[in-house]
Design a protein around this motif. Structure first.
Motif, short mmCIF file in Angstrom:
data_model
loop_
_atom_site.label_atom_id
_atom_site.label_comp_id
_atom_site.label_asym_id
_atom_site.label_seq_id
_atom_site.Cartn_x
_atom_site.Cartn_y
_atom_site.Cartn_z
N THR A 12 0.82 -1.22 0.00
CA THR A 12 0.00 0.00 0.00
C THR A 12 0.85 1.27 0.00
O THR A 12 0.37 2.34 -0.38
CB THR A 12 -0.94 0.03 1.22
OG1 THR A 12 -0.17 -0.10 2.42
CG2 THR A 12 -1.96 -1.11 1.14
N GLY A 18 -5.85 3.82 -2.81
CA GLY A 18 -6.00 2.43 -2.43
C GLY A 18 -7.31 1.85 -2.93
O GLY A 18 -8.38 2.40 -2.65
N TRP A 91 -4.40 -9.13 -1.95
CA TRP A 91 -4.72 -8.09 -2.94
C TRP A 91 -5.22 -8.74 -4.23
O TRP A 91 -6.21 -8.29 -4.82
CB TRP A 91 -3.49 -7.22 -3.20
CG TRP A 91 -3.68 -6.20 -4.28
CD1 TRP A 91 -4.83 -5.53 -4.60
CD2 TRP A 91 -2.69 -5.72 -5.20
NE1 TRP A 91 -4.62 -4.66 -5.66
CE2 TRP A 91 -3.32 -4.77 -6.03
CE3 TRP A 91 -1.34 -6.01 -5.37
CZ2 TRP A 91 -2.62 -4.11 -7.05
CZ3 TRP A 91 -0.65 -5.35 -6.37
CH2 TRP A 91 -1.28 -4.41 -7.21
N LYS A 201 -3.65 1.09 5.51
CA LYS A 201 -2.55 1.72 4.77
C LYS A 201 -1.73 2.64 5.67
O LYS A 201 -0.50 2.70 5.58
CB LYS A 201 -3.11 2.51 3.58
CG LYS A 201 -2.03 3.22 2.77
CD LYS A 201 -2.62 3.97 1.58
CE LYS A 201 -1.51 4.65 0.79
NZ LYS A 201 -2.04 5.37 -0.40
#
Length: 341
Positions: A12, A18, A91, A201
């Motif tokens: 991140t 994001g 992710w 993040k």
């Protein structure tokens, strides 16, 4: 499914935004798209059933069918974004579930996907990209969707997603312009993904409840909506609950009344808003819908959560979906598109 959460690389930190919070702001996007008109297809071409006009979740075209064969439509979409979590495998799973969601949101089933990968190969180890792709493949496999290659570029910022092709019954689509007064509104996943991802993040805290929500396919929710006879739906992603609801009400020429007390939120979401972990995308979403919304007595934190930029969020269905809370109702179009109560 094995995670690689012990990786020391925080993905991140290599992204300016994001997840779906890094989308182009909805107002700016519509200004650009509003100037584009698709050419009228020639006689005999595949008819386009859903295109740019209503800003729906995917494009849909009717396929030629032999005499006596069931009608079929092809559903096409693409979605990719910067890292929303630090773990590359997670992710990949999240980005794939998010891309597949657009097909489910139209009432279709995904059958083929290709990867879209941008990677700073001189900055980040390429074996991390392998983990991202592995996560995407695992989710596509869970969905029964083939992955047949894709495209990659050397890019200063990592990005990943998929272009997905699906099939649907053209007589049983879920569309954002099919809402009618009297239809209840059901929401199949809780809100708060954006603020929890933003906190992740900033701090590195891992929120298992957010990851579990984002990697959950909208397959079962879409099937339940279709089985219940629903014809109108959209998924809740980067434009937030309010943004996607506004698009649905505008396309259907109705007004939505929302019972804010009935809207579900993830554990920790309100605390994340309280502590200031609100993305710029969420604030732009709220600004965009404000002229079209009667907020009633809702407090600022609730407004931000309702506008929170979701990544791989749930379906907002005009109809009752078993197991999903009813959060409002559609009514005849009034001065405002959305009323919060």
């Amino acid at each position: 499914m094995t995670s690689t959460r012990e990786t020391p690389v925080r993905l991140t930190q290599f992204a300016h935004g994001g997840g779906c919070a890094c989308k182009i702001p909805p107002g700016e996007l519509e200004d650009v798209l509003g100037a584009l008109t698709a050419p009228r297809p020639a006689a005999g071409d595949v008819p386009l059933l859903v295109g740019l006009a209503t800003g729906d979740d995917a494009a849909v075209a009717r396929l030629p069918s032999p005499a006596g064969a069931p009608a079929q439509a092809v559903v096409s979409t693409a979605d990719f974004f910067t890292p929303v979590v630090d773990d590359p495998y997670d992710w990949g799973r999240i980005a794939a579930a998010n891309a597949l969601s657009d097909v489910y949101a139209m009432g279709g089933r995904p059958v083929l996907a290709v990867n879209l990968l941008a990677w700073p190969r001189d900055v980040l180890p390429f074996d991390l990209a392998r983990e991202v792709l592995r996560g995407g493949l695992d989710i596509a496999t869970e969905a029964g969707c083939h992955v047949g290659g894709g495209h990659s570029v050397d890019d200063p910022e990592p990005k990943y997603g998929m272009a997905v092709t699906g099939l649907a019954d053209p007589t049983r689509l879920l569309r954002n312009d099919a809402g009618r007064p009297g239809m209840p509104l059901s929401l199949t996943k809780p809100l708060g993904l954006g603020v929890l991802n933003n906190r992740h993040k900033a701090t590195g805290e891992r929120f298992e409840q957010a990851i579990a929500t984002m990697v959950t396919l909208n397959r079962d929710a879409a099937a339940a909506a279709l089985a219940a006879g629903a014809t109108c739906a959209t998924d809740v992603t980067g434009f937030g609950f309010l943004g996607h609801l506004y698009k649905l009400t505008r396309a259907s020429d109705v007004t939505a009344v929302i019972d804010t007390a009935a809207v579900p939120y993830l554990e920790g979401a309100r605390e994340a808003v309280r502590d200031g972990y609100v993305s710029g995308g969420t604030r732009r979403n709220l600004e965009w819908v404000t002229p079209h919304t009667d907020f009633g007595g809702t407090d600022t934190d609730t407004r931000l959560l309702l506008a929170d930029a979701q990544t791989s969020g749930g379906l907002l269905v005009a109809g009752e979906v078993p197991g999903a809370p009813v959060v409002g109702e559609l009514m005849p179009r009034g001065p405002r598109a959305v009323l919060l109560r």
